[in-house]
Write a protein that holds these residues in place. Structure first.
Motif, PDB file in Angstrom:
ATOM      1  N   CYS A  47       0.852  -1.186   0.000  1.00  0.00           N
ATOM      2  CA  CYS A  47       0.000   0.000   0.000  1.00  0.00           C
ATOM      3  C   CYS A  47       0.890   1.240   0.000  1.00  0.00           C
ATOM      4  CB  CYS A  47      -0.935   0.016   1.206  1.00  0.00           C
ATOM      5  SG  CYS A  47      -0.101   0.162   2.799  1.00  0.00           S
ATOM      6  N   SER A  48       0.270   2.386  -0.180  1.00  0.00           N
ATOM      7  CA  SER A  48       1.015   3.644  -0.134  1.00  0.00           C
ATOM      8  C   SER A  48       1.583   3.897   1.257  1.00  0.00           C
ATOM      9  CB  SER A  48       0.090   4.799  -0.529  1.00  0.00           C
ATOM     10  OG  SER A  48       0.700   6.039  -0.248  1.00  0.00           O
ATOM     11  N   VAL A  49       2.691   4.589   1.292  1.00  0.00           N
ATOM     12  CA  VAL A  49       3.279   4.983   2.576  1.00  0.00           C
ATOM     13  C   VAL A  49       2.317   5.902   3.339  1.00  0.00           C
ATOM     14  CG1 VAL A  49       4.482   7.017   1.652  1.00  0.00           C
ATOM     15  CG2 VAL A  49       5.436   5.797   3.627  1.00  0.00           C
ATOM     16  N   ASN A  50       1.374   6.519   2.629  1.00  0.00           N
ATOM     17  CA  ASN A  50       0.401   7.421   3.259  1.00  0.00           C
ATOM     18  C   ASN A  50      -0.943   6.742   3.539  1.00  0.00           C
ATOM     19  OD1 ASN A  50       2.142   9.768   3.056  1.00  0.00           O
ATOM     20  ND2 ASN A  50       1.752   9.678   0.845  1.00  0.00           N
TER      21      ASN A  50
ATOM     22  N   ASP B  97      -5.184  15.351  -0.577  1.00  0.00           N
ATOM     23  CA  ASP B  97      -4.461  15.418  -1.860  1.00  0.00           C
ATOM     24  C   ASP B  97      -4.390  14.048  -2.544  1.00  0.00           C
ATOM     25  OD1 ASP B  97      -2.615  14.016  -0.326  1.00  0.00           O
ATOM     26  OD2 ASP B  97      -1.132  15.629  -0.286  1.00  0.00           O
ATOM     27  N   PHE B  98      -4.883  13.020  -1.897  1.00  0.00           N
ATOM     28  CA  PHE B  98      -4.942  11.650  -2.428  1.00  0.00           C
ATOM     29  C   PHE B  98      -3.575  11.093  -2.823  1.00  0.00           C
ATOM     30  CE2 PHE B  98      -9.048  13.647  -3.086  1.00  0.00           C
ATOM     31  CZ  PHE B  98      -9.820  12.808  -2.306  1.00  0.00           C
ATOM     32  N   ASN B  99      -2.554  11.534  -2.106  1.00  0.00           N
ATOM     33  CA  ASN B  99      -1.234  10.941  -2.307  1.00  0.00           C
ATOM     34  C   ASN B  99      -1.126   9.577  -1.624  1.00  0.00           C
ATOM     35  OD1 ASN B  99      -0.459  13.068  -3.855  1.00  0.00           O
ATOM     36  ND2 ASN B  99       0.859  14.025  -2.324  1.00  0.00           N
ATOM     37  N   HIS B 100      -2.264   9.090  -1.124  1.00  0.00           N
ATOM     38  CA  HIS B 100      -2.318   7.724  -0.576  1.00  0.00           C
ATOM     39  C   HIS B 100      -2.924   6.760  -1.590  1.00  0.00           C
ATOM     40  CE1 HIS B 100      -6.734   8.280   0.419  1.00  0.00           C
ATOM     41  NE2 HIS B 100      -6.334   9.539   0.452  1.00  0.00           N
ATOM     42  N   GLU B 101      -3.161   7.231  -2.815  1.00  0.00           N
ATOM     43  CA  GLU B 101      -3.849   6.415  -3.817  1.00  0.00           C
ATOM     44  C   GLU B 101      -2.843   5.699  -4.727  1.00  0.00           C
ATOM     45  OE1 GLU B 101      -7.841   7.299  -6.047  1.00  0.00           O
ATOM     46  OE2 GLU B 101      -6.216   8.292  -7.136  1.00  0.00           O
ATOM     47  N   LEU B 102      -2.996   4.396  -4.795  1.00  0.00           N
ATOM     48  CA  LEU B 102      -2.097   3.534  -5.559  1.00  0.00           C
ATOM     49  C   LEU B 102      -2.873   2.881  -6.700  1.00  0.00           C
ATOM     50  CD1 LEU B 102       0.918   2.783  -5.027  1.00  0.00           C
ATOM     51  CD2 LEU B 102       0.095   0.737  -3.852  1.00  0.00           C
ATOM     52  N   ASN B 103      -2.270   2.876  -7.882  1.00  0.00           N
ATOM     53  CA  ASN B 103      -2.858   2.227  -9.057  1.00  0.00           C
ATOM     54  C   ASN B 103      -1.930   1.103  -9.512  1.00  0.00           C
ATOM     55  OD1 ASN B 103      -4.951   4.509  -9.570  1.00  0.00           O
ATOM     56  ND2 ASN B 103      -2.993   5.566  -9.471  1.00  0.00           N
ATOM     57  N   ILE B 104      -2.449   0.201 -10.328  1.00  0.00           N
ATOM     58  CA  ILE B 104      -1.649  -0.942 -10.780  1.00  0.00           C
ATOM     59  C   ILE B 104      -1.711  -1.065 -12.292  1.00  0.00           C
ATOM     60  CG2 ILE B 104      -1.233  -3.422 -10.524  1.00  0.00           C
ATOM     61  CD1 ILE B 104      -3.127  -3.403  -8.113  1.00  0.00           C
TER      62      ILE B 104
END
Length: 247
Positions: A64-67, A138-145
């Motif tokens: 997951c994201s670091v955030n 800011d959705f810097n916790h959002e991860l895509n694949i």
């Protein structure tokens, strides 16, 4: 979403509750066998099922994201409602926290950090800063694949950063995406706003990136799917819990 690629069994998000166990059983999926769990972003409707997954699966590596475990809130009628995933769910032995991009098997996980998105539906979503004040997420916790098979398949959770921005970032990483699967955040369960202008601009951006097929669900909404079928050049298929697709 459960999928198999490169002889691995992968789960993308876990839903918001214990229903993940019942749903997996109904579909004949043994969660004990999952090799990797990838979490898209730190909202409870995508991560609330985490403790139930951890109860039955003792081997999967989790990404997951670091955030991911930052505080996340939704502002409704002046009240900030906690919609984050509790930090107590993190198993430090199994979690791998990603800052930017990460290669795993035939997949690339990536953020769209430092990219802004003007989706009106994001306006009610908040996080907290270092002073414990509420600030717009800011959705810097959002991860895509990106899954690299015969063609590149892009998987999104909610596309809070904007599907156009996500497709552009994938292209910057040298992955043109032929297929998109996931939510596009065109609608909200708590608003009647049809989000017309944002949907129109997003479809133009999708067309720009020559997407062949869209398998979309969740926060795309019925109205968003209707507009995609009308104006997107890609084949648009609305998928639901329990559906199976061979891409």
């Amino acid at each position: 979403m459960y999928f198999e690629t490169n002889n691995k069994k992968i789960l993308f998000d876990v839903g918001e509750s214990k229903k993940i166990l019942k749903n997996a059983k109904k579909m004949g999926i043994n969660l004990e066998d999952v090799d990797y769990l990838i979490l898209s972003h730190g909202h409870y409707d995508h991560g609330g099922g985490l403790p139930y997954f951890l109860e039955v699966n003792k081997k999967a590596k989790i990404y997951c994201s670091v955030n991911y475990f930052n505080k996340h809130f939704k502002k409704i009628l002046g009240t900030y409602i906690d919609i984050g995933v509790p930090h107590k769910y993190m198993d430090v032995e199994r979690f791998n926290l990603i800052e930017d991009t990460f290669e795993l098997e035939n997949m690339t996980m990536f953020h769209c950090n430092n990219v802004q998105n003007n989706n009106p539906l994001n306006e009610c979503l908040y996080t907290k800063d270092e002073f414990d004040d509420y600030v717009k997420d800011d959705f810097n916790h959002e991860l895509n694949i990106i899954v690299k098979e015969d063609e590149n398949i892009l998987l999104t959770g909610c596309a809070h950063k904007g599907i156009g921005n996500i497709l552009r970032r994938a292209k910057e990483l040298n992955y043109d995406s032929s297929v998109v699967i996931g939510g596009l955040h065109f609608s909200s369960r708590t608003t009647l706003n049809k989000n017309e202008e944002y949907i129109k601009k997003s479809i133009k951006k999708i067309n720009k990136y020559n997407v062949r097929a869209l398998y979309t669900c969740h926060c795309t909404g019925d109205y968003g799917v209707k507009k995609l079928k009308e104006y997107a050049e890609a084949l648009t298929v609305q998928i639901h819990a329990g559906d199976r697709e061979k891409i």
